[in-house]
Structure formats: structure tokens, C-alpha cells
Design a protein around this motif. Structure first.
Motif, PDB file in Angstrom:
ATOM      1  N   THR A   1      43.545  45.836  92.440  1.00 45.56           N
ATOM      2  CA  THR A   1      42.665  44.671  92.209  1.00 45.56           C
ATOM      3  C   THR A   1      42.932  43.878  90.993  1.00 45.56           C
ATOM      4  O   THR A   1      42.847  42.501  91.188  1.00 45.56           O
ATOM      5  CB  THR A   1      41.731  45.440  92.755  1.00 45.56           C
ATOM      6  N   GLU A   2      42.929  44.522  90.409  1.00 44.25           N
ATOM      7  CA  GLU A   2      43.180  44.061  88.783  1.00 44.25           C
ATOM      8  C   GLU A   2      44.483  43.445  88.497  1.00 44.25           C
ATOM      9  O   GLU A   2      44.214  42.072  88.448  1.00 44.25           O
ATOM     10  CB  GLU A   2      42.603  44.931  87.442  1.00 44.25           C
ATOM     11  N   GLN A   3      45.465  43.556  89.025  1.00 41.41           N
ATOM     12  CA  GLN A   3      46.390  43.193  89.308  1.00 41.41           C
ATOM     13  C   GLN A   3      46.442  41.815  90.234  1.00 41.41           C
ATOM     14  O   GLN A   3      46.794  40.794  89.633  1.00 41.41           O
ATOM     15  CB  GLN A   3      47.496  43.986  89.317  1.00 41.41           C
ATOM     16  N   VAL A   4      46.112  41.507  91.021  1.00 39.86           N
ATOM     17  CA  VAL A   4      45.926  40.405  91.875  1.00 39.86           C
ATOM     18  C   VAL A   4      45.295  39.229  91.555  1.00 39.86           C
ATOM     19  O   VAL A   4      45.526  38.373  91.707  1.00 39.86           O
ATOM     20  CB  VAL A   4      45.711  41.485  93.314  1.00 39.86           C
ATOM     21  N   ALA A   5      44.438  39.531  90.982  1.00 38.73           N
ATOM     22  CA  ALA A   5      43.225  38.804  90.091  1.00 38.73           C
ATOM     23  C   ALA A   5      43.717  38.543  88.214  1.00 38.73           C
ATOM     24  O   ALA A   5      43.064  37.636  88.116  1.00 38.73           O
ATOM     25  CB  ALA A   5      41.853  39.744  90.119  1.00 38.73           C
ATOM     26  N   GLY A   6      45.396  38.914  88.995  1.00 39.48           N
ATOM     27  CA  GLY A   6      45.650  37.898  87.510  1.00 39.48           C
ATOM     28  C   GLY A   6      46.256  39.155  85.968  1.00 39.48           C
ATOM     29  O   GLY A   6      46.468  39.189  85.028  1.00 39.48           O
ATOM     30  N   GLY A   7      45.017  39.859  86.170  1.00 37.16           N
ATOM     31  CA  GLY A   7      45.316  41.181  85.025  1.00 37.16           C
ATOM     32  C   GLY A   7      46.541  41.729  85.405  1.00 37.16           C
ATOM     33  O   GLY A   7      47.997  41.576  85.848  1.00 37.16           O
ATOM     34  N   ASP A   8      46.648  42.098  83.970  1.00 40.65           N
ATOM     35  CA  ASP A   8      48.416  42.888  83.035  1.00 40.65           C
ATOM     36  C   ASP A   8      48.173  44.214  83.553  1.00 40.65           C
ATOM     37  O   ASP A   8      47.004  44.800  83.979  1.00 40.65           O
ATOM     38  CB  ASP A   8      48.483  42.521  81.822  1.00 40.65           C
ATOM     39  N   HIS A   9      49.375  44.641  82.858  1.00 40.36           N
ATOM     40  CA  HIS A   9      49.517  46.133  83.364  1.00 40.36           C
ATOM     41  C   HIS A   9      49.161  46.483  81.918  1.00 40.36           C
ATOM     42  O   HIS A   9      48.974  46.011  80.866  1.00 40.36           O
ATOM     43  CB  HIS A   9      50.956  46.778  83.212  1.00 40.36           C
ATOM     44  N   PRO A  10      47.819  48.049  82.085  1.00 37.08           N
ATOM     45  CA  PRO A  10      47.861  48.822  80.791  1.00 37.08           C
ATOM     46  C   PRO A  10      48.908  48.961  79.838  1.00 37.08           C
ATOM     47  O   PRO A  10      49.817  49.219  80.247  1.00 37.08           O
ATOM     48  CB  PRO A  10      47.226  49.601  81.117  1.00 37.08           C
ATOM     49  N   ARG A  11      48.750  49.281  78.887  1.00 36.52           N
ATOM     50  CA  ARG A  11      49.323  49.157  78.045  1.00 36.52           C
ATOM     51  C   ARG A  11      49.233  50.316  77.099  1.00 36.52           C
ATOM     52  O   ARG A  11      47.934  51.320  76.159  1.00 36.52           O
ATOM     53  CB  ARG A  11      49.278  47.544  76.577  1.00 36.52           C
ATOM     54  N   HIS A  12      50.006  51.508  77.016  1.00 38.23           N
ATOM     55  CA  HIS A  12      50.013  53.179  76.745  1.00 38.23           C
ATOM     56  C   HIS A  12      50.931  53.598  74.985  1.00 38.23           C
ATOM     57  O   HIS A  12      52.099  52.825  75.186  1.00 38.23           O
ATOM     58  CB  HIS A  12      50.227  54.198  77.994  1.00 38.23           C
ATOM     59  N   GLY A  13      50.438  53.774  74.523  1.00 32.66           N
ATOM     60  CA  GLY A  13      50.651  54.129  73.507  1.00 32.66           C
ATOM     61  C   GLY A  13      50.561  53.068  72.497  1.00 32.66           C
ATOM     62  O   GLY A  13      50.299  51.992  72.340  1.00 32.66           O
ATOM     63  N   HIS A  14      52.241  52.973  71.592  1.00 31.15           N
ATOM     64  CA  HIS A  14      52.882  51.669  70.438  1.00 31.15           C
ATOM     65  C   HIS A  14      53.797  50.891  71.153  1.00 31.15           C
ATOM     66  O   HIS A  14      53.865  49.409  70.527  1.00 31.15           O
ATOM     67  CB  HIS A  14      52.369  52.346  68.803  1.00 31.15           C
ATOM     68  N   GLY A  15      54.178  51.296  71.833  1.00 26.01           N
ATOM     69  CA  GLY A  15      55.274  50.518  72.578  1.00 26.01           C
ATOM     70  C   GLY A  15      55.385  49.351  73.100  1.00 26.01           C
ATOM     71  O   GLY A  15      54.147  49.352  73.529  1.00 26.01           O
ATOM     72  N   PRO A  16      55.798  48.618  73.837  1.00 21.36           N
ATOM     73  CA  PRO A  16      56.150  46.942  74.430  1.00 21.36           C
ATOM     74  C   PRO A  16      55.377  48.280  75.774  1.00 21.36           C
ATOM     75  O   PRO A  16      55.433  48.671  76.322  1.00 21.36           O
ATOM     76  CB  PRO A  16      56.840  46.440  74.353  1.00 21.36           C
ATOM     77  N   ALA A  17      54.723  47.094  76.519  1.00 19.63           N
ATOM     78  CA  ALA A  17      54.913  47.397  78.086  1.00 19.63           C
ATOM     79  C   ALA A  17      55.719  47.596  79.009  1.00 19.63           C
ATOM     80  O   ALA A  17      56.743  46.619  78.924  1.00 19.63           O
ATOM     81  CB  ALA A  17      53.735  46.318  78.530  1.00 19.63           C
ATOM     82  N   ARG A  18      55.902  47.997  80.034  1.00 23.57           N
ATOM     83  CA  ARG A  18      56.848  48.609  81.253  1.00 23.57           C
ATOM     84  C   ARG A  18      56.913  47.417  81.819  1.00 23.57           C
ATOM     85  O   ARG A  18      56.060  46.723  82.536  1.00 23.57           O
ATOM     86  CB  ARG A  18      57.279  49.677  81.560  1.00 23.57           C
TER      87      ARG A  18
END
Length: 158
Positions: free
Chosen positions: A141-158
């Protein structure tokens, strides 16, 4: 979704259990609505979608009984299926010892910006299902509302 509960033969317990569990996940949830199996399911779903709810969870009507028609009422309303949610619900049931969970025909997907998920009708199955997919529902529901994927660790988001 229950013809007997909507007729007052017995009290709906799975709807309130779903509502309470969804509240504990942070969703703002109104009262459970009970409708009979069949076309009333489609009508209730269309009303909820038209109201713009982020999430609609149904309970019941996903089995093999002649009047179990929740998937048939849900599927035509979906623009984008999310089959992993329905599969996770079935898998959770089997893992909890309900081997008949593989018979559930529930579907899940997006109807516009509303995520719709069919759950089995028993209170136990609802609680097990939401334990299995609750975090995914929040994220979806966060994604559908325009939210981004959570970012884990220090690398770029997948």
C-alpha cells in the motif's frame, strides 16, 4: 463474505479479527461489512474501490462450495494481479497444518489504486494469513501510494 452470517444465522468473527489485525499493522480500518456470497460481494468491492480505500481484505467465499464466488466477483475488478499474496496465504495455511488450504481459490491484485486480497473464511485462517502477508500489505500500500522501496544496507536500492 457469508450468506449465513449476513442473514444473522451466526455472528461474523473473521471480519472483526481481520480488522483488528490490520489496525495493529497501522491501517486505519472501519467496521467489517458482511454481505452474502455472490453478486453482493462484487457490489461491496466496487463500492470500496470507488471510495478509494488503499486496501480491501475479504474473508470467506474462496472454497469449493457451490456458492463460494468471492474470487469470481473479485477477479474481473482487478487491473493488475498480485498472485504472490494469494499464494502466500495458501502456503501459510498449509504450514499451519490446514492441508485443505490448497483448495482456497482466493485472488489478490490491484483495482486502480486499491489492493484487494481474498482470505479464507475461518478466523484462524484469517489470523494465520495476515501474519504471513501483513508486512507485505503495508509495503504494497505504501508503494501504490507512491512510496519507494526500503533501502537496506549501504548499497544502492535494487
Amino acid at each position: 463474505m457469508s450468506t449465513r452470517a449476513s442473514a444473522g444465522v451466526y455472528a461474523d468473527e473473521s471480519g472483526p479479527a481481520a480488522a483488528q489485525t490490520l489496525r495493529s499493522l497501522g491501517f486505519d480500518v472501519g467496521d467489517a461489512v458482511v454481505v452474502p456470497d455472490g453478486p453482493a460481494v462484487g457490489s461491496a468491492l466496487r463500492d470500496a474501490i470507488d471510495e478509494g480505500y488503499a486496501l480491501v481484505v475479504t474473508t470467506g467465499g474462496t472454497g469449493l462450495a457451490p456458492d463460494d464466488a468471492t474470487p469470481e466477483q473479485t477477479a474481473p475488478l482487478l487491473d493488475r494481479p498480485v498472485p504472490g499474496l494469494a499464494e502466500a496465504v495458501r502456503t501459510a495455511g498449509v504450514a499451519a497444518g490446514a492441508t485443505a488450504a490448497v483448495l482456497s481459490r482466493g485472488v489478490a491484485g490491484l483495482a486502480g489504486r486499491t489492493l484487494v486480497v481474498n482470505l479464507p473464511g475461518s478466523t484462524r485462517a484469517v489470523l494465520e494469513s495476515l501474519a504471513a502477508v501483513g508486512a507485505a500489505l503495508v509495503h504494497a500500500t505504501e508503494q501504490v501510494a507512491g512510496g519507494d522501496h526500503p533501502r537496506h544496507g549501504h548499497g544502492p536500492a535494487r
